[in-house]
Design a protein around this motif. Structure first.
Motif, PDB file in Angstrom:
ATOM      1  N   GLU A  52      -4.154   1.610   2.482  1.00 37.56           N
ATOM      2  CA  GLU A  52      -4.727   2.870   2.018  1.00 37.56           C
ATOM      3  C   GLU A  52      -5.550   3.503   3.130  1.00 37.56           C
ATOM      4  O   GLU A  52      -6.112   2.854   3.931  1.00 37.56           O
TER       5      GLU A  52
ATOM      6  N   ILE B   4      -4.241   4.210   8.260  1.00 43.12           N
ATOM      7  CA  ILE B   4      -4.636   3.199   7.277  1.00 43.12           C
ATOM      8  C   ILE B   4      -6.012   2.644   7.639  1.00 43.12           C
ATOM      9  O   ILE B   4      -6.231   2.218   8.769  1.00 43.12           O
TER      10      ILE B   4
ATOM     11  N   GLY C 137       0.801  -1.216   0.000  1.00 44.09           N
ATOM     12  CA  GLY C 137       0.000   0.000   0.000  1.00 44.09           C
ATOM     13  C   GLY C 137       0.830   1.260   0.000  1.00 44.09           C
ATOM     14  O   GLY C 137       2.047   1.236   0.185  1.00 44.09           O
ATOM     15  N   GLN C 138       0.172   2.401  -0.192  1.00 50.59           N
ATOM     16  CA  GLN C 138       0.823   3.715  -0.234  1.00 50.59           C
ATOM     17  C   GLN C 138       1.353   4.133   1.138  1.00 50.59           C
ATOM     18  O   GLN C 138       2.394   4.751   1.243  1.00 50.59           O
ATOM     19  N   LYS C 139       0.612   3.787   2.198  1.00 51.92           N
ATOM     20  CA  LYS C 139       0.985   4.199   3.549  1.00 51.92           C
ATOM     21  C   LYS C 139       1.590   3.010   4.296  1.00 51.92           C
ATOM     22  O   LYS C 139       1.251   1.868   4.038  1.00 51.92           O
TER      23      LYS C 139
END
Length: 106
Positions: free
Chosen positions: A106, A79, A48-50
């Motif tokens: 996310e 998240i 994921g991005q985070k």
């Protein structure tokens, strides 16, 4: 025989007991130094991005403190949907160790 020499076996036994009862013991832990990151599971995960990380610290195999939960790691990073979970462990002679959960999403 001096008192110091008589105490050495007792100190060794006490250190061994403290090390063996440590919460930082894991099948992949070595006696001198350990440091690894791993994913346990048989499925692919998206990264994921985070990223959030939550850890427990152990001192002398006697004192453990912290929160290594998935929920805590996700909350730290904001998240809402977790896409991967990994684990990180470090340990030095059983005297000091950390166990962390790393989540991405996310």
């Amino acid at each position: 025989m001096s008192k110091k020499i008589k105490l050495l076996p007792l100190i060794g036994i006490l250190f061994s007991i403290a090390n063996l009862t440590s919460c930082m013991i894991h099948p992949l832990t070595s006696g001198l130094y350990t440091s690894w990151t791993a994913h346990f599971g048989d499925h692919q995960q998206e990264i994921g991005q985070k990223e959030g990380k939550s850890c427990v610290t152990n001192i002398l195999g006697l004192i453990s403190t912290g929160d290594a939960s998935v929920k805590s790691a996700a909350k730290k990073a904001g998240i809402n949907k977790i896409t991967s979970i990994d684990y990180e462990l470090s340990n030095v002679l059983g005297l000091y160790g950390t166990y962390c959960v790393i989540v991405t999403g996310e």
